[in-house]
Design a protein around this motif. Sequence first.
Motif, PDB file in Angstrom:
ATOM      1  N   PHE A   1     -15.617 -15.683  15.786  1.00  0.00           N
ATOM      2  CA  PHE A   1     -15.619 -17.142  15.916  1.00  0.00           C
ATOM      3  C   PHE A   1     -16.632 -17.565  16.979  1.00  0.00           C
ATOM      4  N   TYR A   2     -16.577 -16.932  18.146  1.00  0.00           N
ATOM      5  CA  TYR A   2     -17.490 -17.289  19.233  1.00  0.00           C
ATOM      6  C   TYR A   2     -18.940 -16.949  18.869  1.00  0.00           C
ATOM      7  N   LYS A   3     -19.149 -15.830  18.206  1.00  0.00           N
ATOM      8  CA  LYS A   3     -20.516 -15.468  17.797  1.00  0.00           C
ATOM      9  C   LYS A   3     -21.102 -16.521  16.865  1.00  0.00           C
ATOM     10  N   LYS A   4     -20.285 -17.081  15.977  1.00  0.00           N
ATOM     11  CA  LYS A   4     -20.755 -18.145  15.077  1.00  0.00           C
ATOM     12  C   LYS A   4     -21.181 -19.391  15.847  1.00  0.00           C
ATOM     13  N   LEU A   5     -20.630 -19.556  17.056  1.00  0.00           N
ATOM     14  CA  LEU A   5     -20.984 -20.693  17.908  1.00  0.00           C
ATOM     15  C   LEU A   5     -22.102 -20.348  18.892  1.00  0.00           C
ATOM     16  N   ASN A   6     -22.743 -19.201  18.675  1.00  0.00           N
ATOM     17  CA  ASN A   6     -23.896 -18.726  19.452  1.00  0.00           C
ATOM     18  C   ASN A   6     -23.556 -18.127  20.810  1.00  0.00           C
ATOM     19  N   PHE A   7     -22.296 -17.739  21.009  1.00  0.00           N
ATOM     20  CA  PHE A   7     -21.961 -16.968  22.203  1.00  0.00           C
ATOM     21  C   PHE A   7     -22.519 -15.557  22.031  1.00  0.00           C
ATOM     22  N   LYS A   8     -22.942 -14.970  23.132  1.00  0.00           N
ATOM     23  CA  LYS A   8     -23.452 -13.591  23.141  1.00  0.00           C
ATOM     24  C   LYS A   8     -22.512 -12.729  23.970  1.00  0.00           C
ATOM     25  N   GLU A   9     -22.297 -11.502  23.530  1.00  0.00           N
ATOM     26  CA  GLU A   9     -21.519 -10.549  24.314  1.00  0.00           C
ATOM     27  C   GLU A   9     -22.416 -10.032  25.427  1.00  0.00           C
ATOM     28  N   VAL A  10     -21.969 -10.226  26.673  1.00  0.00           N
ATOM     29  CA  VAL A  10     -22.829  -9.908  27.817  1.00  0.00           C
ATOM     30  C   VAL A  10     -22.245  -8.840  28.742  1.00  0.00           C
ATOM     31  N   GLY A  11     -21.042  -8.379  28.455  1.00  0.00           N
ATOM     32  CA  GLY A  11     -20.453  -7.364  29.321  1.00  0.00           C
ATOM     33  C   GLY A  11     -19.056  -7.000  28.883  1.00  0.00           C
ATOM     34  N   ILE A  12     -18.460  -6.111  29.661  1.00  0.00           N
ATOM     35  CA  ILE A  12     -17.107  -5.645  29.373  1.00  0.00           C
ATOM     36  C   ILE A  12     -16.373  -5.423  30.697  1.00  0.00           C
ATOM     37  N   ARG A  13     -15.106  -5.740  30.707  1.00  0.00           N
ATOM     38  CA  ARG A  13     -14.239  -5.432  31.848  1.00  0.00           C
ATOM     39  C   ARG A  13     -13.207  -4.433  31.349  1.00  0.00           C
ATOM     40  N   LYS A  14     -13.358  -3.203  31.772  1.00  0.00           N
ATOM     41  CA  LYS A  14     -12.476  -2.120  31.337  1.00  0.00           C
ATOM     42  C   LYS A  14     -11.053  -2.355  31.833  1.00  0.00           C
ATOM     43  N   LYS A  15     -10.095  -2.081  30.972  1.00  0.00           N
ATOM     44  CA  LYS A  15      -8.662  -2.152  31.309  1.00  0.00           C
ATOM     45  C   LYS A  15      -8.295  -3.477  31.981  1.00  0.00           C
ATOM     46  N   TYR A  16      -8.815  -4.563  31.474  1.00  0.00           N
ATOM     47  CA  TYR A  16      -8.639  -5.879  32.086  1.00  0.00           C
ATOM     48  C   TYR A  16      -7.230  -6.444  31.896  1.00  0.00           C
ATOM     49  N   TYR A  17      -6.680  -6.265  30.705  1.00  0.00           N
ATOM     50  CA  TYR A  17      -5.382  -6.860  30.390  1.00  0.00           C
ATOM     51  C   TYR A  17      -4.255  -5.921  30.818  1.00  0.00           C
ATOM     52  N   SER A  18      -3.381  -6.446  31.670  1.00  0.00           N
ATOM     53  CA  SER A  18      -2.349  -5.600  32.274  1.00  0.00           C
ATOM     54  C   SER A  18      -1.244  -5.197  31.296  1.00  0.00           C
ATOM     55  N   ASP A  19      -1.074  -5.938  30.202  1.00  0.00           N
ATOM     56  CA  ASP A  19       0.021  -5.617  29.287  1.00  0.00           C
ATOM     57  C   ASP A  19      -0.227  -4.338  28.486  1.00  0.00           C
ATOM     58  N   ASN A  20      -1.509  -4.000  28.277  1.00  0.00           N
ATOM     59  CA  ASN A  20      -1.803  -2.785  27.505  1.00  0.00           C
ATOM     60  C   ASN A  20      -3.098  -2.084  27.936  1.00  0.00           C
ATOM     61  N   ASP A  21      -3.647  -2.482  29.075  1.00  0.00           N
ATOM     62  CA  ASP A  21      -4.889  -1.897  29.607  1.00  0.00           C
ATOM     63  C   ASP A  21      -6.094  -2.061  28.684  1.00  0.00           C
ATOM     64  N   GLU A  22      -6.036  -3.051  27.803  1.00  0.00           N
ATOM     65  CA  GLU A  22      -7.157  -3.309  26.907  1.00  0.00           C
ATOM     66  C   GLU A  22      -8.325  -3.907  27.689  1.00  0.00           C
ATOM     67  N   SER A  23      -9.527  -3.609  27.229  1.00  0.00           N
ATOM     68  CA  SER A  23     -10.729  -4.154  27.861  1.00  0.00           C
ATOM     69  C   SER A  23     -10.983  -5.583  27.384  1.00  0.00           C
ATOM     70  N   ALA A  24     -11.684  -6.347  28.221  1.00  0.00           N
ATOM     71  CA  ALA A  24     -12.101  -7.704  27.876  1.00  0.00           C
ATOM     72  C   ALA A  24     -13.597  -7.698  27.618  1.00  0.00           C
TER      73      ALA A  24
END
Length: 142
Positions: free
Chosen positions: A111-134
């Motif tokens: 959805f965001y890519k369709k609005l011209n957002f670009k992926e610029v980075g990653i935050r490893k283990k960002y979400y505390s509920d399951n250690d998923e990256s952002a």
Amino acid sequence: MIERLKKDENLLNLVELENEIFLKSSYTLEQLKDMILDDNYIIYIYKLEEEIVGYLILHDSFDVYEIMKIGTKNSSRGLGIGRNLISKYLDEYNKDLFLEVRESNLVARNFYKKLNFKEVGIRKKYYSDNDESAILMLLERK
């Protein structure tokens, strides 16, 4: 209809929608009250027949606005509400727009890519509920 949430507006409908969409990671009534009183936050709401069916919470982080939350009522998805809320911001502000999204949330990332957002980075283990990256995404305006 999209409008900016007023400081004296009843927040209970927004809290209910937040709980429906985000479950365990939803903002509390107190958190939303604090945001609406803080000039560094903007909250847009999308109403259909006087019912709030979508919203966008933004935080002014000096050089960019950050999307804190964007949500659409489950029964109102697919109507372009999220796109229209972001368009409202783009019509009114000229700062870059930044967000974090769960790595596994491919629907949101696309959805965001369709609005011209670009992926610029990653935050490893960002979400505390399951250690998923952002995934960090940016829409440059300049």
